[in-house]
Structure formats: C-alpha cells, structure tokens
Design a protein around this motif. Sequence first.
Motif, PDB file in Angstrom:
ATOM      1  N   VAL A 261     -14.542 -16.221 -11.746  1.00 30.24           N
ATOM      2  CA  VAL A 261     -13.299 -16.768 -12.275  1.00 30.24           C
ATOM      3  C   VAL A 261     -13.328 -16.836 -13.793  1.00 30.24           C
ATOM      4  O   VAL A 261     -12.331 -16.543 -14.466  1.00 30.24           O
ATOM      5  N   ARG A 262     -14.469 -17.232 -14.348  1.00 28.37           N
ATOM      6  CA  ARG A 262     -14.517 -17.422 -15.803  1.00 28.37           C
ATOM      7  C   ARG A 262     -14.197 -16.132 -16.552  1.00 28.37           C
ATOM      8  O   ARG A 262     -13.602 -16.180 -17.626  1.00 28.37           O
ATOM      9  N   ARG A 263     -14.561 -14.991 -16.015  1.00 27.33           N
ATOM     10  CA  ARG A 263     -14.291 -13.733 -16.711  1.00 27.33           C
ATOM     11  C   ARG A 263     -12.786 -13.453 -16.767  1.00 27.33           C
ATOM     12  O   ARG A 263     -12.270 -13.024 -17.802  1.00 27.33           O
ATOM     13  N   HIS A 264     -12.102 -13.696 -15.661  1.00 25.41           N
ATOM     14  CA  HIS A 264     -10.661 -13.467 -15.644  1.00 25.41           C
ATOM     15  C   HIS A 264      -9.935 -14.494 -16.501  1.00 25.41           C
ATOM     16  O   HIS A 264      -8.986 -14.169 -17.223  1.00 25.41           O
TER      17      HIS A 264
ATOM     18  N   ALA B  20      -1.063 -13.159 -17.366  1.00 22.87           N
ATOM     19  CA  ALA B  20      -0.658 -13.701 -16.067  1.00 22.87           C
ATOM     20  C   ALA B  20      -1.407 -13.020 -14.926  1.00 22.87           C
ATOM     21  O   ALA B  20      -1.809 -13.672 -13.953  1.00 22.87           O
ATOM     22  N   ASN B  21      -1.619 -11.712 -15.041  1.00 29.29           N
ATOM     23  CA  ASN B  21      -2.349 -10.979 -13.997  1.00 29.29           C
ATOM     24  C   ASN B  21      -3.779 -11.488 -13.866  1.00 29.29           C
ATOM     25  O   ASN B  21      -4.316 -11.601 -12.754  1.00 29.29           O
ATOM     26  N   GLU B  22      -4.414 -11.793 -15.002  1.00 30.91           N
ATOM     27  CA  GLU B  22      -5.787 -12.306 -14.949  1.00 30.91           C
ATOM     28  C   GLU B  22      -5.837 -13.698 -14.326  1.00 30.91           C
ATOM     29  O   GLU B  22      -6.737 -14.006 -13.536  1.00 30.91           O
ATOM     30  N   TYR B  23      -4.874 -14.542 -14.650  1.00 32.71           N
ATOM     31  CA  TYR B  23      -4.847 -15.884 -14.070  1.00 32.71           C
ATOM     32  C   TYR B  23      -4.570 -15.816 -12.567  1.00 32.71           C
ATOM     33  O   TYR B  23      -5.138 -16.591 -11.786  1.00 32.71           O
ATOM     34  N   GLU B  24      -3.710 -14.897 -12.155  1.00 29.77           N
ATOM     35  CA  GLU B  24      -3.458 -14.717 -10.721  1.00 29.77           C
ATOM     36  C   GLU B  24      -4.725 -14.260 -10.004  1.00 29.77           C
ATOM     37  O   GLU B  24      -5.017 -14.698  -8.889  1.00 29.77           O
TER      38      GLU B  24
ATOM     39  N   LEU C 128      -7.025 -17.087  -9.295  1.00 29.36           N
ATOM     40  CA  LEU C 128      -6.579 -18.019  -8.258  1.00 29.36           C
ATOM     41  C   LEU C 128      -6.450 -17.364  -6.887  1.00 29.36           C
ATOM     42  O   LEU C 128      -5.969 -17.996  -5.944  1.00 29.36           O
ATOM     43  N   ARG C 129      -6.910 -16.129  -6.775  1.00 32.44           N
ATOM     44  CA  ARG C 129      -6.706 -15.393  -5.525  1.00 32.44           C
ATOM     45  C   ARG C 129      -7.377 -16.058  -4.346  1.00 32.44           C
ATOM     46  O   ARG C 129      -6.823 -16.145  -3.240  1.00 32.44           O
TER      47      ARG C 129
ATOM     48  N   ILE D 134     -11.004 -22.167  -6.983  1.00 29.06           N
ATOM     49  CA  ILE D 134     -10.367 -23.079  -7.950  1.00 29.06           C
ATOM     50  C   ILE D 134     -10.976 -24.464  -7.892  1.00 29.06           C
ATOM     51  O   ILE D 134     -10.697 -25.309  -8.735  1.00 29.06           O
ATOM     52  N   TRP D 135     -11.813 -24.750  -6.889  1.00 26.34           N
ATOM     53  CA  TRP D 135     -12.404 -26.080  -6.764  1.00 26.34           C
ATOM     54  C   TRP D 135     -13.563 -26.243  -7.716  1.00 26.34           C
ATOM     55  O   TRP D 135     -14.351 -25.358  -7.899  1.00 26.34           O
TER      56      TRP D 135
END
Length: 271
Positions: free
Chosen positions: A237-240, A257-261, A264-265, A270-271
């Motif tokens: 997650v940290r890389r995106h 926005a694409n990286e944040y999506e 969160l995939r 996200i926990w």
Amino acid sequence: LAQEDLISAETYARAAYNLTYDANNLSMLRLSLALQGKADEIERLAADFRARGGSEEGATMALLHVYQLRGDRERVEQGIRLLERKPGYLKRLATYYRVKTLLAAGLLSRAHDAVVPAWRAARETQDAGGQHVAALQQLWLAARDGQKLIALPAEEVVLAKNCLRYLPDLAVFQVDVGHDGPLRDVIHDHELSERGSKVRFVQEELQFARGCLMLTRGDAASARRILEPLARNSILVRRHRILGRAYEGLKQWDAAANEYEEALRNPYLIW
C-alpha cells in the motif's frame, strides 16, 4: 515473500501448517490468505486449527482478519477485547490492532489515546518493531492535530539505521509530516552497510526511501520516476499511496486517484 509473491507464499505457508499445526505456521498462512482477500478460507482455517486442539487465542487472531476483510467492526472489537485480557505478547497485539482499527475508522482522537498503551505494551514485551510503529503513529497523530513536530526519539532513529525493514515506515512518516528529518542520514547508513547487495528487497526498499526523500524536498518529478517502477504490480500500500502523493505534486489528479484506488483494493490492507 508474503507481500510480493502471494501464490508461492501461500503454498509454502500451507505446507508448513500441514506439517506442524502451531500458532506460528497458522500466523504465516492466515497472513498470506488475508493479503489475497480470502476471508472464507481463513474462517475454515481457524475452525481447523481449533479442531486440532489449537488455542482459542490463535483462532481469534485468524478470525480478526476475516472480520477486517468483511468490515465487521463489532466482531473486530470483540476479538481485541478477548486478546486484551491475555498477558504479554497477546495483549501487545491487541493494543496494536486497536490503534489500527481506530485509524482505519478515521477516529483519530481515540487513536491518539490508544497509541500510548500500545507503545507501553510493546516496550514491556521488548518488541522493538511494535514500539517503533507506535512511536511513529503517536508523532503522526500529533502532527495531524496541528502540534509542532519534535525530533524523532534517538532510539527510533537508531532502530531505523540498524534494521532496513524499519526504513520504509520512517520514509513514509517523513513524507506525511512534510520534511526529511533524519531520512537522508538513515538512507546513507544503509547504502554503506548494504553496498554491493543484489538482494531485491534491499534494492527496492532503499529506492523507495530515496523516492520519499525526493518528495519531502518538493521534487515530485524525481519521486515519480523512482516510485513508478516500484509500485507497478506491487500490493504494498505504501508504494501506491506515496506515488499518489507524487502525482498530486505534479497535478496529475487522475493518476493519483488510480494509485489511491489500488491501495484500497483489498479491504484487509486499509486496517
């Protein structure tokens, strides 16, 4: 391996669990399944562990992943409360999960109250990694609350200098608070100690930290150039998230926005 080669990680972890039905092998297998979003399989695994005489605490740790994947905050809380009643390592894990749960829910003021007990529990169990994470969380929350950032405690800087696996957390923290702090010096120390290393983990984590350093200095273009190859096909997650920050710095909103999506995939992440 669990975070970069999910299929191999699951294969090895399942083989180890089938050889020895203990909490350590259960932990590795549940993690590899959680990273793939396999809630039903983890639930079956917890039931199998119980049926083979495994501890209730071990099964609860596995089921926490199930509840996280399903967004069942009530059952996550029940699991945390069970573990909190246990001494030592399990209590430390409970305090860690409580902070993570509150942060995931955006309850920052409650997370601020919970992070101090988490730090104390890590210190009492001599868990350097847990102490490091809690210290960074405490400072991050203080910065979000508008408090003037003080220098990182010397012991946390030393820990990041002595162990490469703590470098990414430090790098992300410095991006979030908006200045480089000790990051340049920590990177330099690892470049010297790891000189000549061909290990992928070493090369990628050093490169990620360099990208973060560029971002703290306002050089979003260099950060993007460094981070794009690292984020491609990665579940970290940290890389995106940090690449998304670089795109924001370049006003490339759709790419951000694409990286944040992507980050969160998988609900577990996200926990």
